[in-house]
Design a protein around this motif. Sequence first.
Motif, PDB file in Angstrom:
ATOM      1  N   HIS A 126       0.854  -1.190   0.000  1.00 28.77           N
ATOM      2  CA  HIS A 126       0.000   0.000   0.000  1.00 28.77           C
ATOM      3  C   HIS A 126       0.892   1.241   0.000  1.00 28.77           C
ATOM      4  O   HIS A 126       1.898   1.277   0.717  1.00 28.77           O
ATOM      5  N   VAL A 127       0.479   2.234  -0.796  1.00 30.31           N
ATOM      6  CA  VAL A 127       1.150   3.524  -0.805  1.00 30.31           C
ATOM      7  C   VAL A 127       0.079   4.609  -0.775  1.00 30.31           C
ATOM      8  O   VAL A 127      -0.902   4.535  -1.537  1.00 30.31           O
ATOM      9  N   SER A 128       0.271   5.592   0.091  1.00 26.41           N
ATOM     10  CA  SER A 128      -0.651   6.735   0.148  1.00 26.41           C
ATOM     11  C   SER A 128       0.120   8.006  -0.157  1.00 26.41           C
ATOM     12  O   SER A 128       1.206   8.217   0.397  1.00 26.41           O
ATOM     13  N   VAL A 129      -0.437   8.831  -1.026  1.00 25.04           N
ATOM     14  CA  VAL A 129       0.165  10.123  -1.361  1.00 25.04           C
ATOM     15  C   VAL A 129      -0.933  11.165  -1.390  1.00 25.04           C
ATOM     16  O   VAL A 129      -2.118  10.847  -1.575  1.00 25.04           O
ATOM     17  N   SER A 130      -0.545  12.406  -1.240  1.00 24.96           N
ATOM     18  CA  SER A 130      -1.499  13.498  -1.381  1.00 24.96           C
ATOM     19  C   SER A 130      -1.584  13.912  -2.847  1.00 24.96           C
ATOM     20  O   SER A 130      -0.598  13.808  -3.596  1.00 24.96           O
ATOM     21  N   GLU A 131      -2.736  14.369  -3.242  1.00 25.92           N
ATOM     22  CA  GLU A 131      -2.908  14.831  -4.610  1.00 25.92           C
ATOM     23  C   GLU A 131      -1.894  15.927  -4.915  1.00 25.92           C
ATOM     24  O   GLU A 131      -1.676  16.830  -4.101  1.00 25.92           O
ATOM     25  N   GLY A 132      -1.239  15.830  -6.080  1.00 20.82           N
ATOM     26  CA  GLY A 132      -0.264  16.824  -6.481  1.00 20.82           C
ATOM     27  C   GLY A 132       1.159  16.510  -6.059  1.00 20.82           C
ATOM     28  O   GLY A 132       2.086  17.201  -6.479  1.00 20.82           O
ATOM     29  N   SER A 172       3.261  14.091 -10.302  1.00 16.95           N
ATOM     30  CA  SER A 172       2.172  14.718  -9.570  1.00 16.95           C
ATOM     31  C   SER A 172       0.948  13.803  -9.600  1.00 16.95           C
ATOM     32  O   SER A 172       0.377  13.561 -10.674  1.00 16.95           O
ATOM     33  N   ALA A 173       0.542  13.315  -8.446  1.00 22.55           N
ATOM     34  CA  ALA A 173      -0.571  12.367  -8.386  1.00 22.55           C
ATOM     35  C   ALA A 173      -1.911  13.066  -8.594  1.00 22.55           C
ATOM     36  O   ALA A 173      -2.128  14.205  -8.156  1.00 22.55           O
ATOM     37  N   HIS A 174      -2.788  12.351  -9.250  1.00 23.67           N
ATOM     38  CA  HIS A 174      -4.162  12.821  -9.465  1.00 23.67           C
ATOM     39  C   HIS A 174      -5.095  11.835  -8.805  1.00 23.67           C
ATOM     40  O   HIS A 174      -4.781  10.642  -8.674  1.00 23.67           O
ATOM     41  N   MET A 175      -6.256  12.316  -8.406  1.00 23.94           N
ATOM     42  CA  MET A 175      -7.225  11.434  -7.735  1.00 23.94           C
ATOM     43  C   MET A 175      -7.535  10.198  -8.569  1.00 23.94           C
ATOM     44  O   MET A 175      -7.731   9.099  -8.042  1.00 23.94           O
ATOM     45  N   SER A 176      -7.559  10.367  -9.879  1.00 25.86           N
ATOM     46  CA  SER A 176      -7.889   9.247 -10.765  1.00 25.86           C
ATOM     47  C   SER A 176      -6.793   8.186 -10.821  1.00 25.86           C
ATOM     48  O   SER A 176      -7.007   7.118 -11.413  1.00 25.86           O
ATOM     49  N   ASP A 177      -5.637   8.457 -10.220  1.00 30.15           N
ATOM     50  CA  ASP A 177      -4.561   7.458 -10.191  1.00 30.15           C
ATOM     51  C   ASP A 177      -4.783   6.393  -9.120  1.00 30.15           C
ATOM     52  O   ASP A 177      -4.057   5.396  -9.085  1.00 30.15           O
ATOM     53  N   ALA A 178      -5.739   6.606  -8.245  1.00 31.30           N
ATOM     54  CA  ALA A 178      -6.013   5.619  -7.196  1.00 31.30           C
ATOM     55  C   ALA A 178      -6.437   4.307  -7.839  1.00 31.30           C
ATOM     56  O   ALA A 178      -7.444   4.245  -8.561  1.00 31.30           O
ATOM     57  N   ALA A 179      -5.655   3.263  -7.591  1.00 31.89           N
ATOM     58  CA  ALA A 179      -5.868   1.974  -8.255  1.00 31.89           C
ATOM     59  C   ALA A 179      -4.855   0.988  -7.707  1.00 31.89           C
ATOM     60  O   ALA A 179      -4.040   1.329  -6.843  1.00 31.89           O
ATOM     61  N   GLU A 180      -4.869  -0.221  -8.251  1.00 33.68           N
ATOM     62  CA  GLU A 180      -3.832  -1.199  -7.926  1.00 33.68           C
ATOM     63  C   GLU A 180      -2.890  -1.313  -9.124  1.00 33.68           C
ATOM     64  O   GLU A 180      -3.328  -1.339 -10.277  1.00 33.68           O
ATOM     65  N   TYR A 181      -1.615  -1.388  -8.813  1.00 34.42           N
ATOM     66  CA  TYR A 181      -0.578  -1.411  -9.844  1.00 34.42           C
ATOM     67  C   TYR A 181       0.222  -2.705  -9.738  1.00 34.42           C
ATOM     68  O   TYR A 181       0.624  -3.110  -8.638  1.00 34.42           O
ATOM     69  N   GLY A 214       1.228  -6.759  -6.301  1.00 29.21           N
ATOM     70  CA  GLY A 214       0.434  -5.544  -6.449  1.00 29.21           C
ATOM     71  C   GLY A 214       0.717  -4.506  -5.382  1.00 29.21           C
ATOM     72  O   GLY A 214       1.085  -4.823  -4.247  1.00 29.21           O
ATOM     73  N   THR A 215       0.555  -3.246  -5.763  1.00 28.66           N
ATOM     74  CA  THR A 215       0.636  -2.111  -4.836  1.00 28.66           C
ATOM     75  C   THR A 215      -0.645  -1.300  -4.994  1.00 28.66           C
ATOM     76  O   THR A 215      -0.964  -0.862  -6.097  1.00 28.66           O
ATOM     77  N   ARG A 216      -1.337  -1.137  -3.894  1.00 33.61           N
ATOM     78  CA  ARG A 216      -2.563  -0.333  -3.940  1.00 33.61           C
ATOM     79  C   ARG A 216      -2.213   1.110  -3.634  1.00 33.61           C
ATOM     80  O   ARG A 216      -1.666   1.410  -2.561  1.00 33.61           O
TER      81      ARG A 216
END
Lengths: 114, 114
Positions: free
Chosen positions: A10-16, A80-89, A107-109
């Motif tokens: 799991h990875v969490s980032v802020s938008e932008g 720069s992360a966008h909200m639409s990038d939230a997914a599994e990779y 996988g990385t969520r």
Amino acid sequence: AQSVTQLDSHVSVSEGTPVLLRCNYSSSYSPSLFWYVQHPNKGLQLLLKYTSAATLVKGINGFEAEFKKSETSFHLTKPSAHMSDAAEYFCVVSDLRGTYKYIFGTGTRLKVLA
Amino acid sequence: NAGVTQTPKFRVLKTGQSMTLLCAQDMNHEYMYWYRQDPGMGLRLIHYSVGEGTTAKGEVPDGYNVSRLKKQNFLLGLESAAPSQTSVYFCASSYTSGNTNEQFFGPGTRLTVL
């Protein structure tokens, strides 16, 4: 034998802010390497692929990955992360011989915070 | 050009029932694959085919059979379904060339075995 390890489940980032998803591989031969994205309840979409032409690979939606043979890594980045990038990779390794089978990482969520 | 299609999209079975999942591709690809996806485990290869009339076992073949009677179709069969086969199933096909072997994925079949 081939294998692939995605270092973060799991990875969490802020938008932008930048995104970094880490992948290490093991391969007896020159590999092909891929990153796929899977949005919730959807199929797999190819983001980018490395096929020995260039070590820095650019993909769709602003993603890129760098093949580093000395480190056996193929990390995925985006400035720069966008909200639409939230997914599994998923990171995938495949050899260029025989059956051309894919070996998937676990996988990385990616979570993108507003 | 539909790419890779899968039938059905959803299915619920009772333990012991049988069913067949159909995968079709219209890209004239030689190679076809069946995967299952379970949480936290990425995609695992069940069976694959390197050409019409040929099939081979992948990583998790037990409880499944496959057939490739026509180049464009790859069937996955469950003779006696078990709850452990509850999963999302993906079919893929690929072409091969000297330095790439990209797989193209279908949209998936969500199977629940009660």
